[in-house]
Write an enzyme that holds these catalytic residues in place. Sequence first.
Site, mmCIF file in Angstrom:
data_model
loop_
_atom_site.group_PDB
_atom_site.id
_atom_site.type_symbol
_atom_site.label_atom_id
_atom_site.label_comp_id
_atom_site.label_asym_id
_atom_site.label_seq_id
_atom_site.Cartn_x
_atom_site.Cartn_y
_atom_site.Cartn_z
ATOM 1 N N CYS A 22 41.831 3.850 29.855
ATOM 2 C CA CYS A 22 42.252 4.313 28.590
ATOM 3 C C CYS A 22 43.601 3.935 28.419
ATOM 4 O O CYS A 22 43.966 2.795 28.174
ATOM 5 C CB CYS A 22 42.315 5.903 28.682
ATOM 6 S SG CYS A 22 42.237 6.503 26.758
ATOM 7 N N HIS A 48 36.497 6.910 29.085
ATOM 8 C CA HIS A 48 36.768 7.656 30.359
ATOM 9 C C HIS A 48 35.579 7.555 31.424
ATOM 10 O O HIS A 48 34.947 8.644 31.316
ATOM 11 C CB HIS A 48 37.257 9.143 30.215
ATOM 12 C CG HIS A 48 38.681 9.193 29.498
ATOM 13 N ND1 HIS A 48 40.006 9.239 30.335
ATOM 14 C CD2 HIS A 48 39.125 9.049 28.391
ATOM 15 C CE1 HIS A 48 40.930 9.146 29.617
ATOM 16 N NE2 HIS A 48 40.564 9.362 28.265
ATOM 17 N N GLU A 95 35.252 8.491 34.395
ATOM 18 C CA GLU A 95 35.218 9.929 35.339
ATOM 19 C C GLU A 95 34.534 10.852 34.974
ATOM 20 O O GLU A 95 33.992 11.594 35.711
ATOM 21 C CB GLU A 95 36.876 10.119 35.635
ATOM 22 C CG GLU A 95 37.410 10.690 34.301
ATOM 23 C CD GLU A 95 38.228 9.762 33.559
ATOM 24 O OE1 GLU A 95 37.754 8.651 33.397
ATOM 25 O OE2 GLU A 95 39.263 10.420 33.003
HETATM 26 N N1 GLN Z 1 47.897 7.626 24.804
HETATM 27 C C1 GLN Z 1 46.721 6.640 24.532
HETATM 28 C C2 GLN Z 1 46.049 7.010 23.356
HETATM 29 O O1 GLN Z 1 46.233 8.197 22.795
HETATM 30 C C3 GLN Z 1 45.761 6.768 25.834
HETATM 31 C C4 GLN Z 1 45.006 8.304 25.918
HETATM 32 C C5 GLN Z 1 44.279 8.321 27.315
HETATM 33 O O2 GLN Z 1 44.621 7.856 28.258
HETATM 34 N N2 GLN Z 1 43.455 9.333 27.367
HETATM 35 O O3 GLN Z 1 45.220 6.162 22.790
#
Ligand code: GLN
Length: 531
Positions: free
Chosen positions: A383, A508, A510
């Site tokens: 992310c 994600h 995970e």
């Molecule tokens: N801050 C970034 C976004 O809003 C990444 C978010 C995250 O890592 N969950 O897209």
Amino acid sequence: MQTKFIFVTGGVMSGLGKGVVTSSIAKLLQLSNQKVSCVKIDPYLNYDAGTMNPVAHGEVFVTDDGGECDMDIGNYERFLNQNIPKTHNITTAQIYSTVIDAERKGEYLGACVQIIPHVTDEIKRRIRNIAQSEKLDVLVVECGGTVGDIESLPFLEALRQLRLEDGAQNVIFVHVTLAPSLDVVGEQKTKPTQHSVQELRRIGIQPDLVAVRCSAPLHESTKKKISMFTNVTIRDVFSCHDVKSIFMVPQILYDQGIVDTIFTKFGKVGLVNTSANWDRWNSIVSSLDRQDGYIKIAMVGKYVTLADSYVSVNHALKHAGAKIGKSVSIDWIDSETINGNIEKLDKYDGILVPGGFGNRGADGIIKTANHAREKNIPYLGICFGFQLAAVAFGRFVCGFDDANSAELDAGTKNAIVDLLPEQKTISNMGGSLRLGAHEISIKNNTIAHKTYGTSVIRRHRHRYEINKEYLPVLEKNGMIFSAESDGSKRMEILEVPKHRFYLGVQFHPEFSSRPGYPEESFVAFLNAATS
Ligand code: GLN
């Protein structure tokens, strides 16, 4: 069909592992061929965990259906190897919003709206609704907080009423407490347990089982004392002593006869032979414990002061390590401390950058992503770690000195990462990110394809994304985008083919990793880190 309920309450203090006891009981019932699920009640006033700082409260766990939940939901999923819907995380705000909405619509027909019965009815309605709609044999409900908290009172009252309505043969209360040992002789103190059960009984709840956290197994004499003071038979006092891994807790509770106890209380008869279930579970638990050498991973992130802020990433690394027969040792490094000392990352077998939000520490992440690429160290960016890997590539390879994410510099001329278009009109921060499971299509002849095949469904939580205008220049310089979603609107995976292993994922991974069923990108990352 009558679903049986097990309500788990907590005493003495937080952090006793109520979630682990809840998950372990549910696991044991699942191993006994019962259809089970878990619910987490969070008495705080936030509508969900989405707006909470992970350093204060632990990771925000994202469900398939886009819930931003308490991290206990992640524990339930990992223990049960089953998806938990977002309705299973109940908060005070959800209950009160429903009640207040109904009041505004005039649905209470002129009644004075009160905590009892209107709020408690709504709590019971939600719990029963989950049990019935999912046709569960047993639903284990964990009530967050500690007995005596003002916030949890309406919930405990609702659980008390539910027991009264459904009867003792259908509802069991389990109270989790602590027996500290203060001296080297190891005398186990029972007073905190006595007091917290008294507090519970004062509000009308007599626990059926007491699960006692302690460092060494509970002595028979301690059990006896607890039994006498808590009005629980000695057989129903369970020792939850420290074990190497949380996944061993079901076994220690089983060995003390908890399954028989629960079945007897519920009047369930005829335990079926479940040895095949147990064989599978035991082999998973012992694989997690294997230690044929270490893989050293640097996890460079923003929320490193609390291990729980990335709890699913930690677990996912362990699951993947078990698959390839290696232990993973993780060093958490605060990205804010990455500066002139970046060479300290060279000693690691792999570098992982997990999710994050906002400016603090972002510069260290950009440097880390660049360093991993320059030094050919296996890199997995999740992310934020994906987005900032693209920014680093734009800055240091493509020559855009001011390349950035619009999240970090709204005025940058080269926003390689930009706000999702549909986010531009959003003003409410809660629950409004791009959330939950989305299908991802993967291009042939890529690491992503070797890892996942042609498509995969994974969970998301982001507001920003790769700006497609920059794809041609990034790709011309050697970073490819190997997967996309929503038609080809969004970029989901990046890689640098010339590198040993350089993978970034917008989703994600995970949250999809389970013991015995590791998530593929973590396995690929660790494989690269060991080769
Ligand atoms: N801050 C970034 C976004 O809003 C990444 C978010 C995250 O890592 N969950 O897209």
